[in-house]
Structure formats: structure tokens, C-alpha cells
Scaffold this active site. Structure first.
Site, PDB file in Angstrom:
ATOM      1  N   GLY A 139       0.830  -1.197   0.000  1.00 40.82           N
ATOM      2  CA  GLY A 139       0.000   0.000   0.000  1.00 40.82           C
ATOM      3  C   GLY A 139       0.864   1.246   0.000  1.00 40.82           C
ATOM      4  O   GLY A 139       2.099   1.175   0.013  1.00 40.82           O
ATOM      5  N   GLY A 156      -0.225  -5.245   0.298  1.00 36.67           N
ATOM      6  CA  GLY A 156      -1.490  -5.030  -0.398  1.00 36.67           C
ATOM      7  C   GLY A 156      -1.668  -5.896  -1.626  1.00 36.67           C
ATOM      8  O   GLY A 156      -2.795  -6.245  -1.987  1.00 36.67           O
ATOM      9  N   GLU A 174       5.507  -6.544   6.960  1.00 30.49           N
ATOM     10  CA  GLU A 174       5.017  -5.388   7.714  1.00 30.49           C
ATOM     11  C   GLU A 174       5.659  -5.189   9.085  1.00 30.49           C
ATOM     12  O   GLU A 174       5.824  -4.045   9.529  1.00 30.49           O
ATOM     13  CB  GLU A 174       3.488  -5.488   7.882  1.00 30.49           C
ATOM     14  CG  GLU A 174       2.699  -5.268   6.604  1.00 30.49           C
ATOM     15  CD  GLU A 174       2.598  -6.507   5.715  1.00 30.49           C
ATOM     16  OE1 GLU A 174       1.998  -6.414   4.636  1.00 30.49           O
ATOM     17  OE2 GLU A 174       3.140  -7.567   6.110  1.00 30.49           O
ATOM     18  N   ASP A 233      -1.693  -7.410   7.332  1.00 37.56           N
ATOM     19  CA  ASP A 233      -3.137  -7.211   7.226  1.00 37.56           C
ATOM     20  C   ASP A 233      -3.674  -7.752   5.902  1.00 37.56           C
ATOM     21  O   ASP A 233      -3.214  -8.783   5.428  1.00 37.56           O
ATOM     22  CB  ASP A 233      -3.479  -5.735   7.439  1.00 37.56           C
ATOM     23  CG  ASP A 233      -2.912  -4.812   6.357  1.00 37.56           C
ATOM     24  OD1 ASP A 233      -1.925  -5.188   5.704  1.00 37.56           O
ATOM     25  OD2 ASP A 233      -3.468  -3.710   6.169  1.00 37.56           O
TER      26      ASP A 233
END
Length: 351
Positions: free
Chosen positions: A68, A116, A139, A147
Site C-alpha cells: 500500500g 497489499g 510489515e 493485514d
């Protein structure tokens, strides 16, 4: 049909809805506008009888999607966090839409597929890796957590390999992607354009087309460490995982210790709890609700702001984590991060 942003190219070819990520200078890192455009296209095609299949890929040579828009998230997190929360809300709805999508979705994971990009790929029924594929959820190295559905997909991998990926940010190639179920198929990169043409020509024959193009990814390197990963990363706490790695005394275990020493202790503990809870959840939506609660809070905490500074902005790769050790991250801190949000702020799937 054209998208609302030139960073993702959206069109229909034959009976195939095509989505091409087109932000090559940023390795196709996702923005809020990109997620909105993809969502609008998928909703338009969902009940359109003229669209039989969705094909997702990327422009350029460097990779499918690196994640992202981390800089935006950090800048937002350092202020009121509103833009970051909006991004997560929209991105997670896109992840869930893909997970529940009734039509076949094919994702070409050629090159870098991280963060992402994993959230776009993993819900798809057909996930094609090439010899250039590099899959990772890195991450924890920037004080974030795995996530975009990591809490659902990672604990469902064999031998606690998903926990190893989450805590170390380990990078795996195509053969290991097949081993853990990330990739459903392997196709050599020089055959990808022909594969896409064949899919567009006859989307109803997708299974036969992939069989025709299927290559051999080779032996998975992770298989040599699978038993050790299972034994070590199956522990219930981060402290116990670290203890088992120290006791193992192998070169591989020592390397994992070194790598984990560079990660945020807070978000390693967040990730471990996320995976243990997500592995028991009965719906993807329940998992995404949990991840939104985590994301809405973690993005404004010290470790994320500091991690982005150290790894992406200043590039000194010397983040000062707080707390600096696993022992300093209390259950009360984690309870606060995982707690429900006010009812009007909770995440929800698309109606």
C-alpha cells in the site's frame, strides 16, 4: 469502461474483465483511488452476464504489487489518522469483495507480490506464480502487521509457516508459494502473455488453459525447514518462539533470531495474536473486522511512524522500537489494540 484513476487500467476484452495495476514507479503500491476503481469495476461486473471471468495483472516488468501507499499512511498516522483509516476501510472492502466474488478471478503474481498485493491475490481462485515471483508480508519490519487478510490466510498454511512469514517477513519464491498454497499454478514468465491471450480467448476453459501452460517450479527450499518451523513457530507466545530458536542452535534458527531482532516487538506480538485469533474465525468478514480495529490504532502508534522513518524515509534501517523488547509489550497493550471500536467506526463489508 475506464477507471477513475490512470493508476489502474480497467476494461473488458471478450468475456474477460481486465484489471491492470499501472503505477510502475511505485511498484504498483495501492492508493485509495486505485482500490475504489477496482471495487467499482468488480461491482459492475459481478452480475453482468457478458463478463465470465476477471483477470488481474500489472504493467511493466518489476512486479505485481509491493503493498500500500506507506508514506501516505505514515503521514496520516502522524496527524489525525483519518486518511489512513479511510484507506484501510476501502481496501479491506475490496479484499472481502474478491474473497466472496462469485466469478472466477485469475491473478498473475509475476514478480514482487507483497502486502497489499497479497490482499488482491490471495482471495482469487487462481493465483499464478512465475520464476520471478517473490511473496512476502514484511510489515513487522516497519511497525505494521500482516493485514489485508493475513489473519485468515497465514494461519491456514501448513506447519505454522504462515506464522514464520508474519514474524520474520520471510520472502519466498514460486516453489515455496506452491508448497504453502499461495500459488495454485506455476507458469514461466516468458509464457505469461500467451497465457493471458488464451484466457481472454476462452475464459470458460480456464482450468484446461492453466494445465496446458503449467511449468515446474522445482523443489521448495522451505521443505528442508518445515519440521523446524512447525516445532518453533507453533509456540503460543513470542517469548517462547524466541526461546525455542535460541535452543535450536542451528544456523537457520540463528538467522531467524537475527532477523526478528530487527522487527518491532509490538507488532510481532500483534501479528501472533492476530493469526491465532484469525485461525479460529469462521468468516473472512470477521477477520477483516479484527484487522481494521488493529490497523486503525497501529497506524497512529510510535512503532509504525518510527518504522517508516527508519526504513522508507531516512533509510538508516535503525528503528528505535518502543517497547524495545518482547517482554515490554504487555497483554494490556495488545488488548487496547484489539478492542472493538465505537459502533459507528467499525469496519463492515460492502452492502
Amino acid at each position: 469502461m475506464t477507471a477513475a484513476t490512470d493508476e489502474v487500467l480497467i476494461r473488458i476484452e471478450g468475456e474477460v474483465g481486465r484489471i491492470t495495476l499501472s503505477r510502475p514507479k511505485a511498484l504498483h503500491a495501492l492508493t485509495t483511488a486505485m482500490c475504489k476503481a477496482m471495487t467499482e469495476a468488480l461491482l459492475a461486473w459481478r452480475y453482468d452476464p457478458a463478463v465470465k471471468l476477471v483477470l488481474m495483472d500489472h504493467s511493466g516488468e518489476r512486479g505485481f504489487c509491493a503493498g500500500g501507499d506507506i508514506r501516505m499512511l505514515a503521514e496520516s498516522g502522524a496527524s489525525d489518522g483519518k486518511d489512513a483509516r479511510q484507506f484501510f476501510f476501502i481496501e479491506y472492502r475490496l479484499n472481502h469483495l474478491l474473497f466472496e466474488y462469485a466469478k472466477p478471478v485469475v491473478v498473475i503474481m509475476d514478480g514482487v507480490t507483497m502486502g497489499g498485493g497479497v490482499g488482491l491475490a490471495m482471495p482469487a481462485g487462481y493465483r499464478v506464480a512465475t520464476e520471478r515471483t517473490t511473496f512476502a508480508m514484511p510489515e513487522t519490519g516497519i511497525g505494521l502487521f500482516p493485514d489485508v487478510g493475513g489473519g485468515w490466510f497465514l494461519p491456514r498454511m501448513p506447519s505454522h509457516i504462515g506464522t514464520w512469514l508474519a514474524l520474520t517477513g520471510g520472502r519466498i519464491k514460486a516453489a515455496d508459494c506452491e508448497l504453502v498454497g499461495v500459488a495454485t499454478d506455476f507458469v514461466e514468465s516468458d509464457k505469461i502473455e500467451a497465457l493471458k491471450a488464451a484466457i481472454v480467448a476462452d475464459p470458460a476453459a480456464i482450468d484446461g488453459v492453466l494445465t496446458e501452460f503449467e511449468g515446474d517450479a522445482g523443489r521448495p527450499p522451505l521443505a528442508a525447514h518445515q519440521d523446524e518451523i512447525d516445532r518453533v513457530f507453533g509456540a503460543d507466545t513470542l517469548e517462547e518462539i524466541l526461546t525455542r530458536l535460541k535452543a535450536a542452535g542451528t544456523e537457520w534458527a540463528d538467522e531467524q533470531l537475527r532477523v526478528m531482532g530487527t522487527k518491532s516487538p509490538q507488532t510481532m506480538k500483534v501479528a501472533l495474536r492476530q493469526l491465532r485469533l484469525g485461525g479460529k474465525m469462521e468468516s473472512f468478514a470477521e477477520n477483516m473486522t479484527m484487522e481494521y480495529r488493529i490497523g486503525a490504532r497501529v497506524v497512529q502508534r510510535h512503532d509504525f511512524i518510527e518504522g517508516v522513518r527508519a526504513v522508507i524515509v531516512d533509510k538508516d534501517n535503525a528503528p528505535r522500537w518502543n517497547p524495545p523488547s518482547a517482554e515490554g509489550v504487555t497483554e494490556a497493550m495488545l488488548d487496547e489494540i484489539f478492542a472493538p471500536l465505537p459502533s459507528d467506526q467499525e469496519w463492515s463489508p460492502l452492502p
